[in-house]
Design a protein around this motif. Sequence first.
Motif, short mmCIF file in Angstrom:
data_model
loop_
_atom_site.label_atom_id
_atom_site.label_comp_id
_atom_site.label_asym_id
_atom_site.label_seq_id
_atom_site.Cartn_x
_atom_site.Cartn_y
_atom_site.Cartn_z
N GLN A 75 65.49 60.78 28.14
CA GLN A 75 66.81 60.29 28.55
C GLN A 75 66.69 59.25 29.66
N LEU A 76 65.74 59.46 30.58
CA LEU A 76 65.52 58.46 31.63
C LEU A 76 65.02 57.16 31.03
N ARG A 77 64.11 57.25 30.10
CA ARG A 77 63.56 56.05 29.46
C ARG A 77 64.62 55.31 28.65
N GLU A 78 65.54 56.05 28.06
CA GLU A 78 66.56 55.45 27.19
C GLU A 78 67.88 55.23 27.91
N LEU A 79 67.90 55.42 29.21
CA LEU A 79 69.12 55.24 29.98
C LEU A 79 69.66 53.81 29.84
N ASP A 80 70.97 53.67 29.79
CA ASP A 80 71.59 52.35 29.64
C ASP A 80 71.69 51.61 30.97
N LEU A 81 70.83 51.94 31.92
CA LEU A 81 70.83 51.28 33.23
C LEU A 81 69.41 50.90 33.61
N PRO A 82 69.22 49.78 34.31
CA PRO A 82 67.92 49.51 34.91
C PRO A 82 67.59 50.60 35.93
N VAL A 83 66.30 50.95 36.01
CA VAL A 83 65.85 52.01 36.92
C VAL A 83 64.83 51.42 37.90
N ILE A 84 65.04 51.71 39.18
CA ILE A 84 64.14 51.28 40.25
C ILE A 84 63.52 52.52 40.87
N ALA A 85 62.21 52.52 41.07
CA ALA A 85 61.55 53.58 41.83
C ALA A 85 61.15 53.01 43.18
N ALA A 86 61.62 53.62 44.25
CA ALA A 86 61.23 53.23 45.61
C ALA A 86 60.20 54.24 46.09
N VAL A 87 58.94 53.82 46.11
CA VAL A 87 57.83 54.75 46.36
C VAL A 87 57.29 54.57 47.77
N ASP A 88 57.49 55.60 48.58
CA ASP A 88 56.92 55.66 49.92
C ASP A 88 55.96 56.84 49.94
N GLY A 89 54.72 56.61 50.33
CA GLY A 89 53.75 57.69 50.35
C GLY A 89 53.21 58.00 48.97
N ALA A 90 52.96 59.27 48.71
CA ALA A 90 52.24 59.69 47.51
C ALA A 90 53.09 59.63 46.26
N ALA A 91 52.52 59.03 45.22
CA ALA A 91 53.01 59.14 43.85
C ALA A 91 51.79 59.55 43.04
N TYR A 92 51.54 60.84 42.98
CA TYR A 92 50.34 61.39 42.36
C TYR A 92 50.69 62.13 41.07
N GLY A 93 49.74 62.13 40.15
CA GLY A 93 49.89 62.90 38.93
C GLY A 93 51.19 62.60 38.21
N ALA A 94 51.97 63.66 37.96
CA ALA A 94 53.26 63.48 37.28
C ALA A 94 54.20 62.60 38.08
N GLY A 95 54.03 62.57 39.41
CA GLY A 95 54.85 61.67 40.23
C GLY A 95 54.57 60.21 39.93
N PHE A 96 53.31 59.88 39.66
CA PHE A 96 52.93 58.53 39.24
C PHE A 96 53.53 58.24 37.87
N GLY A 97 53.40 59.22 36.96
CA GLY A 97 53.99 59.03 35.63
C GLY A 97 55.50 58.83 35.70
N LEU A 98 56.15 59.57 36.59
CA LEU A 98 57.59 59.44 36.77
C LEU A 98 57.96 58.04 37.26
N ALA A 99 57.22 57.52 38.24
CA ALA A 99 57.49 56.18 38.75
C ALA A 99 57.32 55.13 37.67
N LEU A 100 56.35 55.33 36.77
CA LEU A 100 56.10 54.35 35.70
C LEU A 100 57.23 54.29 34.68
N GLN A 101 58.12 55.28 34.69
CA GLN A 101 59.28 55.22 33.79
C GLN A 101 60.32 54.22 34.29
N ALA A 102 60.21 53.80 35.55
CA ALA A 102 61.16 52.83 36.11
C ALA A 102 60.85 51.42 35.60
N ASP A 103 61.85 50.58 35.65
CA ASP A 103 61.66 49.16 35.27
C ASP A 103 61.03 48.38 36.40
N PHE A 104 61.31 48.79 37.64
CA PHE A 104 60.74 48.13 38.81
C PHE A 104 60.27 49.22 39.79
#
Length: 284
Positions: free
Chosen positions: A107-136
Motif C-alpha cells: 500500500q505504501l508503494r502504491e500510494l497515490d502520493l509522493p513519499v519522502i523519508a527524512a532519515v536522521d541516525g540509523a536506518a538499519y535492516g528493515a528500516g533501510f528497506g522501509l526508507a527505500l520505499q520512499a521516492d526521496f
Amino acid sequence: MASDTETIALRESQLVIDGPVAEFSHQRPGARNALSMELRADYAEMLARVRENRALRVLVLTGSGGSFCAGGDVKGMNERLQDPDPERNSPDATRRRLMDSQLWLTQLRELDLPVIAAVDGAAYGAGFGLALQADFILASTRAAFCMSFARMGAVPDYGALYTLPRIVGLARAKEVMLTARRIGAQEAMAMGFVHAVHEPAALPQAARAFAHRLSAGPREAAAMTRSLLNKSFETDYATLATLEACAQGVAMASAYHAEAAARFTRGEPSLFDWDRDSAAPQQK
C-alpha cells in the motif's frame, strides 16, 4: 504550525496532518524506533487514514530521538526463539508476519502520493528497506544506512531485494547486502539513493519545506507517474506505452490540467514551478 494542523497519536508513532502534507513519525526512540509489532500496526492504520484523505498531496516518514528505524525488534525475535508455540516460533509464523507487513508495504508503494523519508541516525535492516520505499530520501549528516541482515544470519526483507538493485545496480546491491557494512550519508548520496544531506537540526524543516513545494504539483498526474515508474523495470515497452496513453487520458481530463493550460494561455505564472518555488523564501 498552521491552524489546520491535526496531530493523531497512535501506539508507537504520531501522524501530523499539516494542510496537504502528512508526517508520520516513529515514536519509540528508546529502542531506536525498531519495528515492533505495534509500529507495524501503526503503519497499516496510518496508511488507511492517508489513503482516504483526498486533500493530502505528500507523505513524510521520519523517526525521533536521533534514529529513523534500527530495523527489526531483535529482543522480540529472541523472545520468539525461546517460545515453543509454533504460532509464534516456526518458519510459517515468520512467513505470515512478513506477508502481513507486505500488505501495508505494498500500500505504501502504491500510494497515490509522493513519499519522502527524512532519515536522521540509523536506518538499519528493515528500516533501510522501509526508507527505500520512499521516492526521496533526505538524510542528516549523521544518518547511517546498513543492510544489517547478514549480521543476524537473515535475508534482506521489507522489499530491499527489489528496490536496492534497481537504484544502485545489481553489483553494488550485492556488495551492500553481503558485507552488511555501514554507509554514511555522503556515500549514500553518491550511490544515488539519498537525494540530499542536511545538518540534523535542519533536517525536519528541510523535509517539510520539500514536501510543501512538492504538494503544489498535480495529484492525479503525480500518482500515475509514480505508479508507472514503479512498474517500468519489469514492463515491456508496448505495455508501458499503452499504460502511458491511458494515464495521460486521465491526467488531461483533470481540473489541474485545465487550469494549467488556461494559465499558460493567459500568460500567467504556472501553478507548479519547482525552480521558481525552490528559489522563493519558504514559509513552512
